[in-house]
Structure formats: C-alpha cells, structure tokens
Design a protein around this motif. Structure first.
Motif, PDB file in Angstrom:
ATOM      1  N   ALA A  69      60.709  52.147  41.298  1.00 19.91           N
ATOM      2  CA  ALA A  69      60.701  51.283  42.470  1.00 19.91           C
ATOM      3  C   ALA A  69      59.288  50.717  42.536  1.00 19.91           C
ATOM      4  O   ALA A  69      58.327  51.450  42.765  1.00 19.91           O
ATOM      5  CB  ALA A  69      61.039  52.065  43.730  1.00 19.91           C
ATOM      6  N   LEU A  70      59.163  49.430  42.280  1.00 16.67           N
ATOM      7  CA  LEU A  70      57.860  48.803  42.068  1.00 16.67           C
ATOM      8  C   LEU A  70      57.411  47.966  43.256  1.00 16.67           C
ATOM      9  O   LEU A  70      58.219  47.509  44.052  1.00 16.67           O
ATOM     10  CB  LEU A  70      57.927  47.905  40.830  1.00 16.67           C
ATOM     11  CG  LEU A  70      58.263  48.623  39.534  1.00 16.67           C
ATOM     12  CD1 LEU A  70      58.800  47.645  38.505  1.00 16.67           C
ATOM     13  CD2 LEU A  70      57.034  49.335  39.016  1.00 16.67           C
ATOM     14  N   ASP A  71      56.113  47.742  43.321  1.00 21.83           N
ATOM     15  CA  ASP A  71      55.544  46.785  44.249  1.00 21.83           C
ATOM     16  C   ASP A  71      55.691  45.408  43.613  1.00 21.83           C
ATOM     17  O   ASP A  71      55.251  45.194  42.481  1.00 21.83           O
ATOM     18  CB  ASP A  71      54.061  47.110  44.479  1.00 21.83           C
ATOM     19  CG  ASP A  71      53.446  46.289  45.580  1.00 21.83           C
ATOM     20  OD1 ASP A  71      53.643  45.050  45.572  1.00 21.83           O
ATOM     21  OD2 ASP A  71      52.779  46.868  46.431  1.00 21.83           O
ATOM     22  N   SER A  72      56.313  44.477  44.298  1.00 21.76           N
ATOM     23  CA  SER A  72      56.596  43.159  43.716  1.00 21.76           C
ATOM     24  C   SER A  72      55.340  42.312  43.501  1.00 21.76           C
ATOM     25  O   SER A  72      55.432  41.209  42.975  1.00 21.76           O
ATOM     26  CB  SER A  72      57.607  42.403  44.580  1.00 21.76           C
ATOM     27  OG  SER A  72      57.083  42.208  45.882  1.00 21.76           O
ATOM     28  N   GLN A  73      54.179  42.833  43.859  1.00 23.86           N
ATOM     29  CA  GLN A  73      52.921  42.134  43.592  1.00 23.86           C
ATOM     30  C   GLN A  73      52.343  42.497  42.229  1.00 23.86           C
ATOM     31  O   GLN A  73      51.306  41.990  41.838  1.00 23.86           O
ATOM     32  CB  GLN A  73      51.875  42.479  44.662  1.00 23.86           C
ATOM     33  CG  GLN A  73      52.292  42.169  46.079  1.00 23.86           C
ATOM     34  CD  GLN A  73      51.231  42.645  47.042  1.00 23.86           C
ATOM     35  OE1 GLN A  73      50.326  41.899  47.381  1.00 23.86           O
ATOM     36  NE2 GLN A  73      51.325  43.906  47.452  1.00 23.86           N
ATOM     37  N   THR A  74      53.000  43.418  41.511  1.00 22.38           N
ATOM     38  CA  THR A  74      52.456  43.922  40.247  1.00 22.38           C
ATOM     39  C   THR A  74      53.318  43.523  39.057  1.00 22.38           C
ATOM     40  O   THR A  74      54.479  43.165  39.199  1.00 22.38           O
ATOM     41  CB  THR A  74      52.347  45.461  40.258  1.00 22.38           C
ATOM     42  OG1 THR A  74      53.650  46.017  40.392  1.00 22.38           O
ATOM     43  CG2 THR A  74      51.443  45.951  41.376  1.00 22.38           C
ATOM     44  N   TYR A  95      56.477  41.038  38.558  1.00 25.09           N
ATOM     45  CA  TYR A  95      56.669  40.792  39.987  1.00 25.09           C
ATOM     46  C   TYR A  95      58.088  41.098  40.459  1.00 25.09           C
ATOM     47  O   TYR A  95      58.640  40.417  41.291  1.00 25.09           O
ATOM     48  CB  TYR A  95      56.270  39.351  40.336  1.00 25.09           C
ATOM     49  CG  TYR A  95      54.889  39.014  39.831  1.00 25.09           C
ATOM     50  CD1 TYR A  95      53.778  39.676  40.334  1.00 25.09           C
ATOM     51  CD2 TYR A  95      54.714  38.087  38.825  1.00 25.09           C
ATOM     52  CE1 TYR A  95      52.509  39.397  39.860  1.00 25.09           C
ATOM     53  CE2 TYR A  95      53.441  37.794  38.347  1.00 25.09           C
ATOM     54  CZ  TYR A  95      52.351  38.461  38.864  1.00 25.09           C
ATOM     55  OH  TYR A  95      51.093  38.186  38.382  1.00 25.09           O
ATOM     56  N   GLY A  96      58.668  42.157  39.916  1.00 22.24           N
ATOM     57  CA  GLY A  96      59.993  42.582  40.338  1.00 22.24           C
ATOM     58  C   GLY A  96      59.900  43.854  41.156  1.00 22.24           C
ATOM     59  O   GLY A  96      58.848  44.499  41.225  1.00 22.24           O
ATOM     60  N   SER A  97      61.006  44.238  41.756  1.00 19.58           N
ATOM     61  CA  SER A  97      60.975  45.410  42.629  1.00 19.58           C
ATOM     62  C   SER A  97      61.558  46.663  41.982  1.00 19.58           C
ATOM     63  O   SER A  97      61.414  47.754  42.526  1.00 19.58           O
ATOM     64  CB  SER A  97      61.719  45.112  43.929  1.00 19.58           C
ATOM     65  OG  SER A  97      63.067  44.773  43.652  1.00 19.58           O
ATOM     66  N   SER A  98      62.215  46.519  40.803  1.00 18.17           N
ATOM     67  CA  SER A  98      62.748  47.717  40.165  1.00 18.17           C
ATOM     68  C   SER A  98      62.877  47.518  38.657  1.00 18.17           C
ATOM     69  O   SER A  98      63.000  46.392  38.169  1.00 18.17           O
ATOM     70  CB  SER A  98      64.114  48.087  40.754  1.00 18.17           C
ATOM     71  OG  SER A  98      65.063  47.084  40.472  1.00 18.17           O
ATOM     72  N   TYR A 121      48.959  48.907  46.349  1.00 19.29           N
ATOM     73  CA  TYR A 121      50.317  48.980  45.825  1.00 19.29           C
ATOM     74  C   TYR A 121      50.837  50.413  45.898  1.00 19.29           C
ATOM     75  O   TYR A 121      50.072  51.366  46.026  1.00 19.29           O
ATOM     76  CB  TYR A 121      50.388  48.475  44.376  1.00 19.29           C
ATOM     77  CG  TYR A 121      49.720  49.405  43.390  1.00 19.29           C
ATOM     78  CD1 TYR A 121      50.423  50.455  42.812  1.00 19.29           C
ATOM     79  CD2 TYR A 121      48.375  49.262  43.061  1.00 19.29           C
ATOM     80  CE1 TYR A 121      49.803  51.329  41.935  1.00 19.29           C
ATOM     81  CE2 TYR A 121      47.753  50.138  42.193  1.00 19.29           C
ATOM     82  CZ  TYR A 121      48.475  51.161  41.628  1.00 19.29           C
ATOM     83  OH  TYR A 121      47.858  52.020  40.773  1.00 19.29           O
ATOM     84  N   VAL A 123      54.095  52.669  43.833  1.00 21.77           N
ATOM     85  CA  VAL A 123      55.155  52.693  42.827  1.00 21.77           C
ATOM     86  C   VAL A 123      55.747  54.109  42.828  1.00 21.77           C
ATOM     87  O   VAL A 123      55.009  55.093  42.759  1.00 21.77           O
ATOM     88  CB  VAL A 123      54.614  52.341  41.431  1.00 21.77           C
ATOM     89  CG1 VAL A 123      55.661  52.571  40.367  1.00 21.77           C
ATOM     90  CG2 VAL A 123      54.118  50.904  41.400  1.00 21.77           C
TER      91      VAL A 123
END
Length: 128
Positions: A69-74, A95-98, A121, A123
């Motif tokens: 589960a990612l930070d969409s800024q990364t 820049y995705g969320s997963s 961020y 993650v």
C-alpha cells in the motif's frame, strides 16, 4: 526521520541510505509478516545532501506474494539481487497506490523515489 517497523524490529535513522550496502534490513520474511515504512523524501537532508530515495532489503525462503500500500507521491521499485550482488527490477509503479508481486525465494530490495519537493510518506507491506 525515517522509520522501518516490522518483523519484530524497529529501525530509525535521520535518513535511510540510497546505498544498497548500507540500507536497513527487514531480514528473512515469512507468510503473514508485514512492515511499515515512514519517512521523508525530496529536498536536502540534514547532512546537506539531496534525498531522492530510501531503500530497505529483505529475503524470502519460499515463494510469497508481496502486497504494498503505497503513497501516491512516490515511485516504488522492487529489485532482486543475484549471487554476485547485482540487482534487476522485478516490479515497479510510478505514483500509484498499490503494487502486488509474486516473488520467488531470494534476496530483494524496495526503493522509494520522489522527483520533486520534500514529502512525508508512508508505505505498508504484507507478505502472503
């Protein structure tokens, strides 16, 4: 402050290294292990150096699925290391969320990148 929590440990540093040999190690992970990575990227760090990426390493003894589960800024990138220490990209997302990947046994690394201004961020990762 960059903080890695998971696999029974918590690692803190003013700035996780972009050098694979100096990165924090999550260790050998198994099914149901998880981790949380909180940090800051972009801009100049406390040592006066540009801070464009953070990295961690982990190892698998059996095939597992990694769900991030990612930070969409990364920008996130998973690499696998061969026996000589060379790395090859096995998955990435900008820049995705997963991100979800099937991984074979071996040694791996997770890189998080940012191209712009300083951000905070978070993650989360889970192995299944």
């Amino acid at each position: 402050m960059d903080i890695l929590t998971g696999n029974g440990r918590s690692i803190q540093s003013n700035d996780f290294s972009s050098n694979w040999n100096l990165t924090p190690k999550l260790g050998k992970v198994e099914a149901t292990d998880d981790f949380l990575l909180n940090g800051q990227l972009g801009g100049t760090n406390r040592r006066g150096e540009w801070d464009s990426n953070d990295r961690i390493k982990f190892s698998l003894l059996q095939p597992l699925t990694l769900s991030l589960a990612l930070d969409s800024q990364t920008i996130a990138e998973i690499v696998q290391f061969d026996d000589t220490g060379n790395s090859s990209v096995v998955g990435s997302i900008e820049y995705g969320s997963s991100l979800q990947l099937q991984l074979a046994p071996g040694r791996y690394g997770l890189s998080l990148f940012v191209e712009g201004d300083r951000i905070s961020y978070s993650v989360a990762g889970k192995f299944q």
